[in-house]
Scaffold this motif. Sequence first.
Motif, PDB file in Angstrom:
ATOM      1  N   TRP A   1       0.823  -1.214   0.000  1.00 32.19           N
ATOM      2  CA  TRP A   1       0.000   0.000   0.000  1.00 32.19           C
ATOM      3  C   TRP A   1       0.859   1.268   0.000  1.00 32.19           C
ATOM      4  O   TRP A   1       1.780   1.410   0.787  1.00 32.19           O
ATOM      5  N   HIS A   2       0.507   2.172  -0.917  1.00 35.10           N
ATOM      6  CA  HIS A   2       1.246   3.415  -1.097  1.00 35.10           C
ATOM      7  C   HIS A   2       0.301   4.578  -0.774  1.00 35.10           C
ATOM      8  O   HIS A   2      -0.891   4.523  -1.099  1.00 35.10           O
ATOM      9  N   PRO A   3       0.787   5.641  -0.155  1.00 31.65           N
ATOM     10  CA  PRO A   3      -0.116   6.737   0.226  1.00 31.65           C
ATOM     11  C   PRO A   3      -0.777   7.442  -0.958  1.00 31.65           C
ATOM     12  O   PRO A   3      -1.825   8.079  -0.777  1.00 31.65           O
ATOM     13  N   TYR A   4      -0.216   7.300  -2.159  1.00 33.57           N
ATOM     14  CA  TYR A   4      -0.806   7.960  -3.329  1.00 33.57           C
ATOM     15  C   TYR A   4      -1.388   6.960  -4.321  1.00 33.57           C
ATOM     16  O   TYR A   4      -2.466   7.156  -4.856  1.00 33.57           O
ATOM     17  N   TYR A   5      -0.683   5.846  -4.554  1.00 33.13           N
ATOM     18  CA  TYR A   5      -1.114   4.870  -5.562  1.00 33.13           C
ATOM     19  C   TYR A   5      -1.944   3.732  -4.963  1.00 33.13           C
ATOM     20  O   TYR A   5      -2.434   2.878  -5.702  1.00 33.13           O
TER      21      TYR A   5
END
Length: 412
Positions: free
Chosen positions: A344-348
């Motif tokens: 999990w990525h904060p933007y993607y």
Amino acid sequence: MPMERPAVTVLSGLWSGATHAVARALLAADPSLLLVRCDLTDGRDGYRCRVMRAGTAQLVELRGAPLGGDMSLALRGEILPTLARLANTRPYQRVVLLPPAVVEPETVAAACTGCVVDGVPLEDLIRVDSYVTVVHGDFLLDALNTGDDLVRLGIPAGRDDRRSLAEVAVRQIEYADTIVLWGSCAGGPFDTAQIHALLHHLAPWAAHLRLADDLVDATDLATRLLDSGRHRPETPGTLARGIEGFPLGVHEPSPTYDVVSAVFRACRPFHPRRLHQAYEAINNGVLRSRGHLWLASQPDVIVAWEFTGGGLTLGALGRWQAATPEEQWHHFSDRRRLAASVEWHPYYDDRHHYLVFIGIDLDVAALHRALTRCLLTDAELADGQEAWRAYTDPFAGRFTPGAIAMPAGGAT
């Protein structure tokens, strides 16, 4: 029903001479072994299934109608039920299933799922101990470079079977949990070692055995192939390995007998037009590439990427978790949700690329540069998703993402 389910070893291989030699060695080591051998006969008009054991006559023979390219119907309809009944009457004998040369192990695994025999689920009657693929070293490179389909090559298969020889070869290798390299290459020790290294890169998760073609210790071979317990039913198909949290390949940019394997991972999306323009250059000199990616213009879909035999196939593996309503997340497997959490990525969110490229004398640095140039630039990223969705997309309309990711893999 016996207390212990009989163990079945599935023995596959495109090169029947080598596969049958391994089967004969297993029969020699264990005269009580049951060998269920299936062949396509009469020029793709049907199949014949024979059950044999060492020192005795044929036990039973089945003949099937034309397959039309769907071997799973024959497996579910007669072959697997016959195998289960035989195994149940001989609970202490080991069983080897030898499917037709062009059948992929994953096809057998899929047929086992949901198969019911006399009202009892197949998995309650037998257990698959391992999937073994036999490879003839002299012919593997030619097969991986062949884009012709089975029908064109005159290889017995279903009448509508349009798989290429290369597709069948890599899928038999990649799904196996045990790989046997049969014989030495005519080119000498270096060529044999190169094929051995290539097989390790194609299936780093498998156990690898190397056999000489002139002298085989049958007892030792049986010890290493039978009752190994290597098969794990929860392991997904090759294309879904990455999104389910399993390794998809190894990053070994330094050549081993000229064989190279490179892993490309990134989060920012690919620009659809630039990827479309570059995919031939990206796979130049590649024997096999596989994995998944996402396009800026289609941020909901997990795109499967599969290249072999000179041809690239793109398909849908399902939706990204971030593109799925949270109340539906329970449909994903536990491993899928865990893998998404880790990625999990904060933007993607959980969107990312995971691609593996395998070849001989590959320029890994040039490959990485070519892929990186296909990613969105900082300026394009700043435009946001609404602008991305409006990009000219050569892949538009080609993917149907469905509701959830496919746990067993495979492009659609």
